[in-house]
Design a protein around this motif. Structure first.
Motif, PDB file in Angstrom:
ATOM      1  N   ALA A 122       0.524   9.321  -5.753  1.00  0.00           N
ATOM      2  CA  ALA A 122       1.069  10.934  -5.458  1.00  0.00           C
ATOM      3  C   ALA A 122       1.748  11.347  -6.500  1.00  0.00           C
ATOM      4  N   GLU A 123       2.716  10.601  -6.904  1.00  0.00           N
ATOM      5  CA  GLU A 123       3.734  10.828  -8.153  1.00  0.00           C
ATOM      6  C   GLU A 123       2.988  11.320  -9.255  1.00  0.00           C
ATOM      7  N   LEU A 124       1.718  10.539  -9.634  1.00  0.00           N
ATOM      8  CA  LEU A 124       1.147  10.728 -10.714  1.00  0.00           C
ATOM      9  C   LEU A 124       0.302  12.120 -10.655  1.00  0.00           C
ATOM     10  N   LYS A 167       0.765  -1.188   0.058  1.00  0.00           N
ATOM     11  CA  LYS A 167       0.137   0.130  -0.063  1.00  0.00           C
ATOM     12  C   LYS A 167       0.676   1.219  -0.162  1.00  0.00           C
ATOM     13  N   PRO A 168       2.062   1.455   0.867  1.00  0.00           N
ATOM     14  CA  PRO A 168       2.774   2.714   0.614  1.00  0.00           C
ATOM     15  C   PRO A 168       3.204   2.765  -0.676  1.00  0.00           C
ATOM     16  N   GLU A 169       3.624   1.772  -1.382  1.00  0.00           N
ATOM     17  CA  GLU A 169       4.158   1.957  -2.702  1.00  0.00           C
ATOM     18  C   GLU A 169       2.917   2.309  -3.639  1.00  0.00           C
ATOM     19  N   VAL A 170       1.772   2.134  -3.609  1.00  0.00           N
ATOM     20  CA  VAL A 170       0.613   2.467  -4.444  1.00  0.00           C
ATOM     21  C   VAL A 170       0.472   3.949  -3.927  1.00  0.00           C
ATOM     22  N   GLU A 171       0.554   4.324  -2.850  1.00  0.00           N
ATOM     23  CA  GLU A 171       0.165   5.665  -2.180  1.00  0.00           C
ATOM     24  C   GLU A 171       1.334   6.577  -2.914  1.00  0.00           C
ATOM     25  N   ARG A 172       2.617   6.126  -2.917  1.00  0.00           N
ATOM     26  CA  ARG A 172       3.621   6.685  -3.390  1.00  0.00           C
ATOM     27  C   ARG A 172       3.510   7.282  -4.993  1.00  0.00           C
ATOM     28  N   ARG A 173       2.803   5.880  -5.584  1.00  0.00           N
ATOM     29  CA  ARG A 173       2.824   6.285  -7.070  1.00  0.00           C
ATOM     30  C   ARG A 173       1.606   7.116  -7.308  1.00  0.00           C
ATOM     31  N   PRO A 192      -6.465   3.408  -2.671  1.00  0.00           N
ATOM     32  CA  PRO A 192      -5.203   2.752  -2.351  1.00  0.00           C
ATOM     33  C   PRO A 192      -5.434   1.137  -1.821  1.00  0.00           C
ATOM     34  N   HIS A 193      -6.383   0.989  -0.929  1.00  0.00           N
ATOM     35  CA  HIS A 193      -6.692  -0.360  -0.493  1.00  0.00           C
ATOM     36  C   HIS A 193      -7.301  -1.182  -1.544  1.00  0.00           C
ATOM     37  N   ILE A 194      -7.971  -0.619  -2.379  1.00  0.00           N
ATOM     38  CA  ILE A 194      -8.855  -1.425  -3.444  1.00  0.00           C
ATOM     39  C   ILE A 194      -7.403  -1.978  -4.438  1.00  0.00           C
ATOM     40  N   ILE A 195      -6.763  -1.213  -4.914  1.00  0.00           N
ATOM     41  CA  ILE A 195      -5.712  -1.091  -5.746  1.00  0.00           C
ATOM     42  C   ILE A 195      -4.638  -2.411  -4.959  1.00  0.00           C
ATOM     43  N   THR A 196      -4.285  -2.148  -3.840  1.00  0.00           N
ATOM     44  CA  THR A 196      -3.699  -3.081  -3.187  1.00  0.00           C
ATOM     45  C   THR A 196      -4.248  -4.456  -3.128  1.00  0.00           C
TER      46      THR A 196
END
Ligand code: HEM
Length: 465
Positions: A196-198, A188-194, A234-238
């Motif tokens: 945010a980046e986008l 999840k932190p990686e999902v959030e990071r990406r 994010p939790h759905i993507i995760t």
């Protein structure tokens, strides 16, 4: 011949209670009819939700919402296989070297099942979450533990009366959910990071976004395009990334383990290995000593070997389960079996694969059976009887159902096949295998084929040529 096989051989359906639930398994000659049924008549998703008890074990009903995991596997993963080949090979070769060692003097005892699980988990995740996370041992451990406990949990839940399930399921799934949370805490932190980046990139297009080519990135981009806020959570993507862990590791490792045991336990295993070694060496040399998708596609004999093992032992004995939705039920065309609304119907994969009408000497392991069928064929001139497309590992038909068939055939089979071929190309070129006079027996746990889990084989690194 089992009682069920007797029914099928007489063209009759058979009721099979199993760990996966109760199934009406129709005779082989009606499987094509099942593959042709419409979505309003039978449902693959409802069946999967039931089999997996998805609400309790996965959290989100399996692949119901867009963008679905299935869509990304078909659209992005499969189309990107060429681009991913060198990454996959890089990860795979490092993981094999670490697990099996590089000592050219001494034989080493290894457990193929457990070592291949670790290797495949790491390699698949290279394509799913990139080079850093795929080596995260905690992620790999939890992904494997979560996947291993999902079916046992769903089986246990199905034995609990429906009204009590919401109460009891959290207890049954404690260990399983612990690992789901662990995976989630890592991804999840990686999902959030990406995400945010986008967002930064969208608000400031001058700022370059980091180019990434992995499943997580495709999932995020598909979610952005879908314009559905639910998909972007994010939790759905995760969660969707977690589903992927479950559908990948065990089927590939189980199939690869079976194929390896099949090869090294034949009385002529030295000659089989030599044919495969020649094919992989020649192909590698002909492609500038690099594994590309084009080169992997040329490994017809290896492809045939892997397909033959899956023919003898598909992951489930009766597959392609579909839940009957049709109001008033359905009646099959030949055996006239009545399938009431709400029942689950399946096809007898093993019986189809072991019918002498479909395969010559069906119970004998013939590693090059499929390669021989198209020997001499060229892409320009594949004759109808020896077209190599039809007999390839990923080709499905009503007679070749290891990956299912029709609209709901396994979408991950192209990725799985490439990974297995690269794995075998690497281990066959780089390791010797001690002949195994007696193959550990095939084990069926309910409808599941389970490759030898505890047995060991002996391998030794080959001297560099
Ligand atoms: C050797 C490895 C594998 C085997 C033998 C295998 C086999 C199967 C089979 C038999 C089905 C059921 C098909 C049906 O209902 O007709 C299936 C479904 C599925 N497989 Fe695989 N599979 C493998 C690897 C993979 C991989 C690597 C992925 C992901 C990249 C994957 C993703 C899926 C998904 C998402 C489904 C459900 C499709 C749907 O119902 O919409 N599989 N697989």
């Amino acid at each position: 011949m089992t009682i069920a096989e007797k029914y099928w051989s007489q063209g009759q359906a058979c009721f099979v209670p199993s760990a996966l639930g109760d199934h009406v398994v129709i005779p082989p000659n009606e499987s094509e009819w099942l593959f042709e049924q419409t979505d309003s008549a039978v449902s693959d998703t409802v069946n999967l939700n039931n089999e997996l008890q998805a609400e309790a074990t996965i959290g989100e009903p399996f692949m119901v919402h867009a963008p679905t995991v299935r869509g990304i596997i078909t659209r992005d993963l499969t189309k990107n296989l060429s681009a991913l080949t060198s990454d996959i090979f890089d990860e795979l070769s490092t993981a094999v070297d670490e697990a099996w060692g590089i000592d050219t003097q001494e034989w080493k005892e290894v457990n193929p099942f457990t070592t291949l699980l670790g290797i495949i988990a790491r390699t698949s995740n290279r394509a799913y979450v990139g080079p850093q996370l795929c080596r995260n041992e905690k992620l790999i451990h939890s992904a494997l533990s979560y996947s291993a406990t999902l079916f046992p949990c769903s089986i246990a839940i199905r034995h609990v009366p429906q009204p009590l399930r919401p109460l009891v399921s959290p207890l049954i799934t404690i260990y399983n959910q612990y690992h789901r949370r662990t995976i989630s805490n890592i991804i999840k932190p990686e999902v959030e990071r990406r995400l945010a980046e986008l967002n930064i990139h969208h608000s400031d297009p001058e700022k370059p976004s980091q180019p990434r080519n992995d499943f997580l990135q495709w999932l995020i981009e598909a979610a952005l395009k879908s314009n559905n806020p639910y998909d972007l959570k994010p939790h759905i993507i995760t969660q969707r990334m977690i589903i992927l862990q479950f559908v990948t590791m065990y089927p590939i490792s189980n199939s690869a383990t079976d194929a390896l045991y099949d090869i090294i336990s034949q009385p002529n295993s030295a000659s089989i290995l030599s044919v495969l070694r020649n094919e992989t060496n020649d192909t590698f040399a002909a492609h500038n000593n690099t594994w590309s998708k084009r080169a992997v596609n040329k490994l017809h004999k290896l492809d045939s070997c892997l397909k033959e093992s899956l023919r003898l032992a598909p992951v489930v004995a009766f597959g392609s389960g579909r839940y009957v939705l049709a109001k008033g039920g359905l009646t099959t065309p030949l055996s006239k079996t009545y399938l009431p609304e709400g029942c689950t119907v399946a096809i007898p994969s093993v019986a189809i694969h072991s019918d002498p009408a479909n395969y010559d000497g069906p119970t004998t392991y013939k590693p090059f059976r499929f390669a021989e069928r198209h020997e001499g064929a060229t892409t320009e001139n594949p004759s109808p009887t020896n077209s190599n497309i039809r007999d390839s590992l990923t080709a499905t038909s009503p007679l070749s159902t290891s990956f299912g068939h029709g609209r709901f055939a396994c979408p991950g089979r192209f990725f799985a096949a490439d990974q297995m071929k690269m794995l075998f190309a690497y281990i066959i070129r780089n390791y010797d295998f001690e002949y195994l006079p007696a193959r550990p027996g095939r084990m069926w746990v309910g409808p599941f084929n389970v490759a030898p889990m505890r047995d060991k084989i002996r391998v030794r690194r080959r001297e560099k040529r």
